[in-house]
Design an enzyme around this catalytic site. Structure first.
Site, PDB file in Angstrom:
ATOM      1  N   HIS A  86       0.847  -1.198   0.000  1.00  0.00           N
ATOM      2  CA  HIS A  86       0.000   0.000   0.000  1.00  0.00           C
ATOM      3  C   HIS A  86       0.881   1.247   0.000  1.00  0.00           C
ATOM      4  O   HIS A  86       1.029   1.913  -1.014  1.00  0.00           O
ATOM      5  CB  HIS A  86      -0.932  -0.073   1.205  1.00  0.00           C
ATOM      6  CG  HIS A  86      -2.011   0.968   1.251  1.00  0.00           C
ATOM      7  ND1 HIS A  86      -2.212   1.898   0.272  1.00  0.00           N
ATOM      8  CD2 HIS A  86      -2.971   1.206   2.190  1.00  0.00           C
ATOM      9  CE1 HIS A  86      -3.232   2.666   0.597  1.00  0.00           C
ATOM     10  NE2 HIS A  86      -3.705   2.269   1.756  1.00  0.00           N
ATOM     11  N   HIS A 105      -1.450  -0.266 -11.905  1.00  0.00           N
ATOM     12  CA  HIS A 105      -2.352   0.112 -10.819  1.00  0.00           C
ATOM     13  C   HIS A 105      -3.614  -0.715 -10.922  1.00  0.00           C
ATOM     14  O   HIS A 105      -4.065  -1.008 -12.032  1.00  0.00           O
ATOM     15  CB  HIS A 105      -2.713   1.609 -10.921  1.00  0.00           C
ATOM     16  CG  HIS A 105      -3.236   2.175  -9.642  1.00  0.00           C
ATOM     17  ND1 HIS A 105      -4.559   2.056  -9.277  1.00  0.00           N
ATOM     18  CD2 HIS A 105      -2.617   2.847  -8.636  1.00  0.00           C
ATOM     19  CE1 HIS A 105      -4.725   2.639  -8.099  1.00  0.00           C
ATOM     20  NE2 HIS A 105      -3.563   3.131  -7.690  1.00  0.00           N
ATOM     21  N   ASP A 119       3.609   6.521  -7.162  1.00  0.00           N
ATOM     22  CA  ASP A 119       4.853   6.196  -6.459  1.00  0.00           C
ATOM     23  C   ASP A 119       6.090   6.299  -7.336  1.00  0.00           C
ATOM     24  O   ASP A 119       7.208   6.275  -6.827  1.00  0.00           O
ATOM     25  CB  ASP A 119       4.761   4.776  -5.880  1.00  0.00           C
ATOM     26  CG  ASP A 119       3.778   4.713  -4.737  1.00  0.00           C
ATOM     27  OD1 ASP A 119       3.795   5.640  -3.925  1.00  0.00           O
ATOM     28  OD2 ASP A 119       2.999   3.748  -4.664  1.00  0.00           O
TER      29      ASP A 119
END
Ligand code: CMC
Length: 452
Positions: free
Chosen positions: A274, A313, A369
């Site tokens: 996460h 994703h 990220d």
């Protein structure tokens, strides 16, 4: 055309009609009440059908008006406002107000909100002592999870979650104190003295000051870096029903107070699946080392040796809009901090991957990220602080989700069903007659994780 679904149970030949309902977008999020499946029974004493959905991949757990994501189109909106516009024009506290209250504040409301948050940034001196009790190499996220939970003991009135005004006070306290707890955790891990909040600074500026300030004279944090941190905070404020928001709602649904509920949400965020992928991106870029090694590295990712970190994703099957904003912001940050070979490497990796059929056909694009870790590192944050930097702004999203859950009359204590696959009733075996492994039903402790 009726908005219903007809289900035929081939075991009995019976038909059932289930209503289909819609959210704001009819083409996205049409749903059926799965509780109605309980009426579908093979016999009178049958329990009825359950939906089986590990990881909630196709289960809507709530109606929500906070965040909308359209993963195919690469859209992210808080309360209807595009993330791009909020990042360009808003401040983090303005966006936190929006996420929590459901609308943008007027000038007076924003001033009052900023004042309230600013004057709740201090924590009880005992929290300082509590932080000092951690081992010198304690992970800052472990410290943050514990100190947020500890706040619960300082505000016992927070347990009255039915009082809207009381809830609002705790929301202000939590948003205000998260940066202080986070900076204290960092300073402790470095053996540096704690820096108290400075109420003259902005939310992000105060955090940078508590993190990095050393001695006098007082030097205001660099405005470009402050703005960059505000943007990072805005991008991370909410992301609808992810793992940590679900933890917040689940724990909050038992009417636990918001401090321990936020601690649970932060614990969920701590996991590498996460909140930890940006750290992995940094490690990956360091491993690649130079641009000429990018094609070979991409080939290895394609052959299934490993995954390209910061790519792909569950929801976005298009460029993650947060990654796009960070990519363009990275240049501004590096003008202040000095250029980074890691950024050039990341740009090259993105270029090579996005020209490759493997990534194109699977719709794998950079996610948030991919660039956030490089920017955090350039700003001087150690890798251990990355999940903490995620948790600070996400607290506004968690609290908005928590409020929404408490105010929704449909919501109940979170309590999923299971499909039992264990042993049928069997008699207790006296200890001397047990055969050990022969009696095992289901996976033994330490059996491994099936490649997960
Ligand atoms: N590199 C190479 N191949 C990939 C990658 C990747 N990063 N991601 C997915 N694939 C491939 C995967 O091997 C599979 O291929 P095939 O169909 O041939 O078996 C296909 O793409 C679909 O993958 P999946 O596992 O079904 O996709 P998912 O939706 O379950 O996983 C993900 C999503 C984010 C876990 C995954 O893309 C991943 O592991 N990415 C790398 C880790 C990462 O960057 N995580 C941060 C996510 S953003 C955090 C946030 O929003 O808060």
């Amino acid at each position: 055309m009726p908005d219903t679904l007809t289900i035929t149970d081939n075991r009995t030949g019976k038909q059932y009609e289930v209503p289909i309902s819609y959210g704001t977008y009819p083409e996205y999020g049409a749903s059926i009440p799965t509780a109605d499946l309980r009426n579908i029974k093979a016999s009178e004493d049958d329990f009825g059908l359950l939906g089986y959905d590990p990881g909630f991949k196709n289960t809507a757990s709530c109606h929500s008006s906070i965040t909308h994501i359209d993963g195919d189109k690469g859209i992210l909106r808080y309360r209807g406002y595009p993330i791009e516009e909020l990042a360009e024009h808003g401040s983090y506290l303005e966006v936190a107000y929006l996420v929590v209250h459901g609308r943008l504040p007027t000038r007076d409301e924003l001033e009052a909100w900023t004042h309230e948050i600013t004057f709740h940034t201090y924590v009880h001196e005992s929290i300082k002592k509590f932080t000092e009790g951690f081992h010198y190499d304690a992970h800052p996220m472990g410290m943050l999870v514990s100190t947020v939970a500890a706040l619960s003991t300082f505000y016992p009135e927070a347990r009255d979650i039915s009082d809207a005004e009381n809830r609002r006070t705790q929301i202000v306290r939590l948003i205000a104190k998260m940066p202080t707890l986070a900076a204290f955790a960092y300073r402790h891990s470095k053996g540096l003295p704690f820096v108290y909040p400075d109420n003259d600074l902005s939310y992000a500026g105060n955090f940078l000051n508590m993190m990095f300030s050393i001695g006098e004279p007082k030097q205001p944090p660099n405005p470009v870096l402050q703005k960059a941190l505000e943007v990072l905070f805005i991008l991370h404020a909410d992301h609808e029903q992810n793992c940590s928001a679900t933890a917040m709602r689940s724990v909050g649904s038992s009417h636990a107070d918001p401090y321990v509920s936020v601690a649970a949400a932060a614990a969920a965020l701590y996991g590498p699946l996460h909140g930890g992928a940006n750290e992995q991106v940094l490690r990956m870029l360091r491993e690649i080392g130079t641009k000429d090694r990018v094609p070979e590295f991409v080939d290895r990712a394609k052959s299934g040796d490993f995954r390209l970190m910061g790519f792909g994703h569950r929801v976005y099957k298009n460029y993650d809009p947060r990654a796009r904003i960070l990519k363009s912001m990275a240049r501004d940050v590096f003008e202040v901090t000095g250029s980074s070979p890691l950024l050039d490497l990341a740009l090259e990796l993105e270029r090579v991957a996005l020209e490759d059929e493997y990534f194109v056909s699977r719709r794998l694009y950079p996610n948030v990220d991919f660039y956030s870790g490089i920017i955090y590192q350039a700003m001087g944050f150690p890798v251990d602080m990355f999940p903490v930097l995620f948790a600070i702004p996400r607290v506004s999203g968690w609290l908005a989700q928590w409020q929404e859950m408490l105010e929704d009359p449909d919501q109940k204590i979170a309590r999923p069903r299971q499909v039992y696959t264990g042993a049928d009733e069997r008699p207790y075996v006296p200890i001397d007659e047990r055969t050990g492994a022969d009696e095992q039903v289901g996976s033994p402790v330490g059996a491994g994780m099936d490649g997960r």
